[in-house]
Design a protein around this motif. Structure first.
Motif, PDB file in Angstrom:
ATOM      1  N   SER A 154      -2.272  11.686  -0.819  1.00 37.78           N
ATOM      2  CA  SER A 154      -3.364  10.888  -0.242  1.00 37.78           C
ATOM      3  C   SER A 154      -4.361  11.759   0.514  1.00 37.78           C
ATOM      4  O   SER A 154      -5.477  11.325   0.789  1.00 37.78           O
TER       5      SER A 154
ATOM      6  N   HIS B 263      -4.043  12.671   3.579  1.00 33.78           N
ATOM      7  CA  HIS B 263      -3.994  12.370   5.008  1.00 33.78           C
ATOM      8  C   HIS B 263      -3.058  13.346   5.716  1.00 33.78           C
ATOM      9  O   HIS B 263      -2.210  13.976   5.098  1.00 33.78           O
TER      10      HIS B 263
ATOM     11  N   TRP C   3       3.812  10.561  10.851  1.00 31.43           N
ATOM     12  CA  TRP C   3       4.043   9.300  10.143  1.00 31.43           C
ATOM     13  C   TRP C   3       5.455   8.797  10.396  1.00 31.43           C
ATOM     14  O   TRP C   3       6.403   9.571  10.394  1.00 31.43           O
TER      15      TRP C   3
ATOM     16  N   ASP D   8       7.404   1.454  13.404  1.00 37.33           N
ATOM     17  CA  ASP D   8       6.327   0.706  12.765  1.00 37.33           C
ATOM     18  C   ASP D   8       5.762   1.552  11.623  1.00 37.33           C
ATOM     19  O   ASP D   8       5.266   2.657  11.856  1.00 37.33           O
TER      20      ASP D   8
ATOM     21  N   ALA E  96       3.335   0.412   9.529  1.00 33.85           N
ATOM     22  CA  ALA E  96       2.097  -0.239   9.089  1.00 33.85           C
ATOM     23  C   ALA E  96       1.067   0.783   8.596  1.00 33.85           C
ATOM     24  O   ALA E  96       0.368   0.531   7.613  1.00 33.85           O
ATOM     25  N   ARG E  97       0.980   1.916   9.243  1.00 34.24           N
ATOM     26  CA  ARG E  97       0.012   2.944   8.840  1.00 34.24           C
ATOM     27  C   ARG E  97       0.308   3.437   7.425  1.00 34.24           C
ATOM     28  O   ARG E  97      -0.595   3.611   6.614  1.00 34.24           O
TER      29      ARG E  97
ATOM     30  N   LYS F 135       2.052   1.753   5.113  1.00 32.53           N
ATOM     31  CA  LYS F 135       1.824   0.631   4.200  1.00 32.53           C
ATOM     32  C   LYS F 135       0.335   0.406   3.946  1.00 32.53           C
ATOM     33  O   LYS F 135      -0.055  -0.041   2.875  1.00 32.53           O
ATOM     34  N   ALA F 136      -0.503   0.725   4.930  1.00 32.44           N
ATOM     35  CA  ALA F 136      -1.948   0.569   4.762  1.00 32.44           C
ATOM     36  C   ALA F 136      -2.486   1.474   3.652  1.00 32.44           C
ATOM     37  O   ALA F 136      -3.515   1.184   3.052  1.00 32.44           O
ATOM     38  N   LEU F 137      -1.765   2.561   3.361  1.00 31.12           N
ATOM     39  CA  LEU F 137      -2.143   3.442   2.249  1.00 31.12           C
ATOM     40  C   LEU F 137      -1.693   2.872   0.906  1.00 31.12           C
ATOM     41  O   LEU F 137      -1.996   3.431  -0.139  1.00 31.12           O
ATOM     42  N   GLY F 138      -0.932   1.768   0.946  1.00 29.37           N
ATOM     43  CA  GLY F 138      -0.417   1.173  -0.278  1.00 29.37           C
ATOM     44  C   GLY F 138       0.991   1.618  -0.631  1.00 29.37           C
ATOM     45  O   GLY F 138       1.504   1.315  -1.697  1.00 29.37           O
ATOM     46  N   TYR F 139       1.630   2.355   0.272  1.00 24.95           N
ATOM     47  CA  TYR F 139       2.986   2.856   0.005  1.00 24.95           C
ATOM     48  C   TYR F 139       4.022   1.745   0.123  1.00 24.95           C
ATOM     49  O   TYR F 139       3.990   0.942   1.041  1.00 24.95           O
ATOM     50  N   GLU F 140       4.934   1.729  -0.821  1.00 24.84           N
ATOM     51  CA  GLU F 140       6.131   0.885  -0.768  1.00 24.84           C
ATOM     52  C   GLU F 140       7.315   1.778  -1.099  1.00 24.84           C
ATOM     53  O   GLU F 140       7.251   2.567  -2.055  1.00 24.84           O
TER      54      GLU F 140
END
Length: 111
Positions: free
Chosen positions: A25, A27, A31, A87, A89-90, A92-97
């Protein structure tokens, strides 16, 4: 069975996948990475037993001895029985699962 506080865990393959995802990504930074599901210690023990094909031997015990030990070693109760969730959320905001569920990771660990 007496400790119900939630904890975050990560299967090593999910940790590697998240690292690759972040790397690709572009970034940077710090994390949080988990399997995306927080569970209690009792639930984790039940899941490990089930994943390894063993009987569930989770039992309840009084928390008084653990709390008393905290008088001798401050912080010990929180380390064992306290909540520790992360958390993600950061991430997941990239689309990671996470590619593996916690149960899949536990089955792999039992092999």
């Amino acid at each position: 069975g007496s400790i119900h506080s939630l904890r975050s865990y990560v299967f090593v393959e999910n940790l590697i996948a998240a690292g690759e995802w972040i790397w690709k990504s572009g970034h940077s930074g710090i994390w949080n990475v988990t399997d995306g599901e927080d569970v209690s210690l009792a639930d984790l023990c039940r899941r490990i037993a089930r994943a390894c094909g063993r009987d569930n031997r989770v039992f309840r015990f009084p928390l008084f001895p653990l709390k008393a030990a905290g008088l001798l070693r401050p912080g010990i109760y929180e380390k064992v029985a306290g909540e520790f969730t992360l958390d993600i959320a950061r991430l997941k905001a990239l689309g990671y699962e996470a590619p593996f569920s916690m149960d899949q990771g536990l089955r792999e660990a039992c092999v």
